[in-house]
Scaffold this motif. Structure first.
Motif, PDB file in Angstrom:
ATOM      1  N   ILE A  37      29.576  63.573  14.496  1.00  0.00           N
ATOM      2  CA  ILE A  37      28.139  63.324  14.392  1.00  0.00           C
ATOM      3  C   ILE A  37      27.688  63.786  13.011  1.00  0.00           C
ATOM      4  O   ILE A  37      27.985  64.910  12.594  1.00  0.00           O
ATOM      5  CB  ILE A  37      27.382  64.083  15.507  1.00  0.00           C
ATOM      6  CG1 ILE A  37      27.884  63.645  16.882  1.00  0.00           C
ATOM      7  CG2 ILE A  37      25.886  63.867  15.378  1.00  0.00           C
ATOM      8  CD1 ILE A  37      27.371  64.488  18.027  1.00  0.00           C
ATOM      9  N   ASP A  38      26.969  62.933  12.296  1.00  0.00           N
ATOM     10  CA  ASP A  38      26.603  63.219  10.907  1.00  0.00           C
ATOM     11  C   ASP A  38      25.874  64.541  10.721  1.00  0.00           C
ATOM     12  O   ASP A  38      26.083  65.235   9.735  1.00  0.00           O
ATOM     13  CB  ASP A  38      25.726  62.095  10.338  1.00  0.00           C
ATOM     14  CG  ASP A  38      26.510  60.825  10.075  1.00  0.00           C
ATOM     15  OD1 ASP A  38      27.748  60.904  10.002  1.00  0.00           O
ATOM     16  OD2 ASP A  38      25.884  59.766   9.957  1.00  0.00           O
ATOM     17  N   TYR A  39      24.995  64.902  11.615  1.00  0.00           N
ATOM     18  CA  TYR A  39      24.154  66.078  11.446  1.00  0.00           C
ATOM     19  C   TYR A  39      24.689  67.318  12.173  1.00  0.00           C
ATOM     20  O   TYR A  39      24.080  68.382  12.111  1.00  0.00           O
ATOM     21  CB  TYR A  39      22.726  65.787  11.924  1.00  0.00           C
ATOM     22  CG  TYR A  39      22.651  65.378  13.377  1.00  0.00           C
ATOM     23  CD1 TYR A  39      22.534  66.334  14.379  1.00  0.00           C
ATOM     24  CD2 TYR A  39      22.720  64.032  13.739  1.00  0.00           C
ATOM     25  CE1 TYR A  39      22.488  65.962  15.710  1.00  0.00           C
ATOM     26  CE2 TYR A  39      22.674  63.655  15.070  1.00  0.00           C
ATOM     27  CZ  TYR A  39      22.554  64.631  16.044  1.00  0.00           C
ATOM     28  OH  TYR A  39      22.515  64.259  17.361  1.00  0.00           O
ATOM     29  N   LEU A  40      25.817  67.207  12.868  1.00  0.00           N
ATOM     30  CA  LEU A  40      26.364  68.334  13.620  1.00  0.00           C
ATOM     31  C   LEU A  40      27.836  68.491  13.260  1.00  0.00           C
ATOM     32  O   LEU A  40      28.691  67.750  13.720  1.00  0.00           O
ATOM     33  CB  LEU A  40      26.199  68.082  15.121  1.00  0.00           C
ATOM     34  CG  LEU A  40      26.577  69.218  16.060  1.00  0.00           C
ATOM     35  CD1 LEU A  40      25.768  70.473  15.752  1.00  0.00           C
ATOM     36  CD2 LEU A  40      26.348  68.799  17.507  1.00  0.00           C
ATOM     37  N   LYS A  41      28.114  69.454  12.406  1.00  0.00           N
ATOM     38  CA  LYS A  41      29.471  69.670  11.906  1.00  0.00           C
ATOM     39  C   LYS A  41      30.037  70.983  12.415  1.00  0.00           C
ATOM     40  O   LYS A  41      29.333  71.811  12.961  1.00  0.00           O
ATOM     41  CB  LYS A  41      29.480  69.646  10.374  1.00  0.00           C
ATOM     42  CG  LYS A  41      29.072  68.314   9.785  1.00  0.00           C
ATOM     43  CD  LYS A  41      30.036  67.236  10.171  1.00  0.00           C
ATOM     44  CE  LYS A  41      29.660  65.894   9.580  1.00  0.00           C
ATOM     45  NZ  LYS A  41      30.535  64.840  10.057  1.00  0.00           N
ATOM     46  N   GLY A  42      31.311  71.192  12.174  1.00  0.00           N
ATOM     47  CA  GLY A  42      31.997  72.385  12.636  1.00  0.00           C
ATOM     48  C   GLY A  42      32.662  72.115  13.976  1.00  0.00           C
ATOM     49  O   GLY A  42      32.649  70.997  14.487  1.00  0.00           O
ATOM     50  N   ASP A  43      33.262  73.151  14.543  1.00  0.00           N
ATOM     51  CA  ASP A  43      33.975  73.024  15.814  1.00  0.00           C
ATOM     52  C   ASP A  43      33.265  73.705  16.975  1.00  0.00           C
ATOM     53  O   ASP A  43      33.450  73.316  18.122  1.00  0.00           O
ATOM     54  CB  ASP A  43      35.382  73.623  15.692  1.00  0.00           C
ATOM     55  CG  ASP A  43      36.277  72.821  14.777  1.00  0.00           C
ATOM     56  OD1 ASP A  43      36.156  71.578  14.769  1.00  0.00           O
ATOM     57  OD2 ASP A  43      37.098  73.425  14.065  1.00  0.00           O
ATOM     58  N   ILE A  44      32.453  74.728  16.679  1.00  0.00           N
ATOM     59  CA  ILE A  44      31.775  75.505  17.713  1.00  0.00           C
ATOM     60  C   ILE A  44      30.299  75.596  17.337  1.00  0.00           C
ATOM     61  O   ILE A  44      29.972  75.764  16.166  1.00  0.00           O
ATOM     62  CB  ILE A  44      32.336  76.950  17.788  1.00  0.00           C
ATOM     63  CG1 ILE A  44      33.850  76.960  17.880  1.00  0.00           C
ATOM     64  CG2 ILE A  44      31.674  77.741  18.902  1.00  0.00           C
ATOM     65  CD1 ILE A  44      34.419  76.750  19.229  1.00  0.00           C
ATOM     66  N   TRP A  45      29.424  75.517  18.331  1.00  0.00           N
ATOM     67  CA  TRP A  45      27.994  75.654  18.059  1.00  0.00           C
ATOM     68  C   TRP A  45      27.295  76.341  19.221  1.00  0.00           C
ATOM     69  O   TRP A  45      27.861  76.502  20.298  1.00  0.00           O
ATOM     70  CB  TRP A  45      27.364  74.309  17.758  1.00  0.00           C
ATOM     71  CG  TRP A  45      27.264  73.361  18.935  1.00  0.00           C
ATOM     72  CD1 TRP A  45      28.221  73.093  19.869  1.00  0.00           C
ATOM     73  CD2 TRP A  45      26.147  72.564  19.291  1.00  0.00           C
ATOM     74  NE1 TRP A  45      27.764  72.165  20.766  1.00  0.00           N
ATOM     75  CE2 TRP A  45      26.488  71.820  20.436  1.00  0.00           C
ATOM     76  CE3 TRP A  45      24.886  72.390  18.736  1.00  0.00           C
ATOM     77  CZ2 TRP A  45      25.620  70.935  21.049  1.00  0.00           C
ATOM     78  CZ3 TRP A  45      24.027  71.483  19.339  1.00  0.00           C
ATOM     79  CH2 TRP A  45      24.397  70.782  20.481  1.00  0.00           C
ATOM     80  N   HIS A  46      26.070  76.749  18.955  1.00  0.00           N
ATOM     81  CA  HIS A  46      25.193  77.344  19.969  1.00  0.00           C
ATOM     82  C   HIS A  46      24.159  76.268  20.321  1.00  0.00           C
ATOM     83  O   HIS A  46      23.202  76.069  19.584  1.00  0.00           O
ATOM     84  CB  HIS A  46      24.539  78.604  19.394  1.00  0.00           C
ATOM     85  CG  HIS A  46      23.539  79.242  20.290  1.00  0.00           C
ATOM     86  ND1 HIS A  46      23.861  79.672  21.550  1.00  0.00           N
ATOM     87  CD2 HIS A  46      22.237  79.516  20.119  1.00  0.00           C
ATOM     88  CE1 HIS A  46      22.785  80.185  22.109  1.00  0.00           C
ATOM     89  NE2 HIS A  46      21.790  80.098  21.254  1.00  0.00           N
ATOM     90  N   PRO A  47      24.351  75.542  21.433  1.00  0.00           N
ATOM     91  CA  PRO A  47      23.559  74.339  21.692  1.00  0.00           C
ATOM     92  C   PRO A  47      22.084  74.567  22.017  1.00  0.00           C
ATOM     93  O   PRO A  47      21.259  73.704  21.719  1.00  0.00           O
ATOM     94  CB  PRO A  47      24.269  73.689  22.880  1.00  0.00           C
ATOM     95  CG  PRO A  47      25.028  74.776  23.532  1.00  0.00           C
ATOM     96  CD  PRO A  47      25.374  75.753  22.450  1.00  0.00           C
ATOM     97  N   SER A  48      21.713  75.705  22.581  1.00  0.00           N
ATOM     98  CA  SER A  48      20.318  75.859  22.977  1.00  0.00           C
ATOM     99  C   SER A  48      19.398  76.248  21.816  1.00  0.00           C
ATOM    100  O   SER A  48      18.185  76.100  21.913  1.00  0.00           O
ATOM    101  CB  SER A  48      20.184  76.871  24.122  1.00  0.00           C
ATOM    102  OG  SER A  48      20.643  78.128  23.705  1.00  0.00           O
TER     103      SER A  48
END
Length: 148
Positions: A37-48
């Motif tokens: 996804i163009d605006y969401l990079k990396g492997d781990i994120w905090h979704p909330s």
């Protein structure tokens, strides 16, 4: 046919997401579509709350990671991992954080910010500059030195 390397990488990302969730008492997940996804990079994120965690996290679990040529050769998979982490952190406007390990090793973290970890190595070679510490030591330091 499923690629064993992808399975190994996905399992490592899931392990790190679980670890970070426990350490920070907040939910971390694997990034959907592996950063496609163009605006969401990396492997781990905090979704909330994507703004809460200041790092863009890349995870790497390889059979071997080349440490022996960090000062003598321009090519090292650690350098390429760090370059990828920098690029993706730039897209996300976050600090780069590379979490990595090789077979039968502990988890390590590469970072380049103000966090002071007692035991670390500073790499400054072939245009790359970052610190490496044990992930466990970095977690203690980041929780003590920030509001995370």
């Amino acid at each position: 046919m499923t690629n064993p390397s992808k399975i190994k990488g996905s399992a490592y990302e899931a392990k790190i997401a679980t670890l970070l969730s426990k350490e920070f008492n907040k939910e971390f997940r694997r990034v959907p579509l592996s950063g496609a996804i163009d605006y969401l990079k990396g492997d781990i994120w905090h979704p909330s709350d994507t703004a809460w965690f200041p790092y863009c996290i890349e995870c790497k679990h390889y059979k071997d990671i080349e440490w022996n040529n960090l000062l003598t050769a321009k090519s090292s998979n650690l350098f390429s991992f760090w370059t990828q982490t920098l690029r993706e952190a730039g897209v996300m406007d976050k600090r780069p954080l590379l979490i990595f390990r090789w077979n039968r090793s502990k988890d390590f973290v590469a970072y380049d910010d103000h966090i002071l970890v007692d035991s670390h190595i500073h790499i400054n070679s072939f245009g790359h500059s970052f610190k490496i510490a044990l992930l466990s030591d970095w977690l203690v330091a980041v929780k003590a030195q920030t509001n995370l």
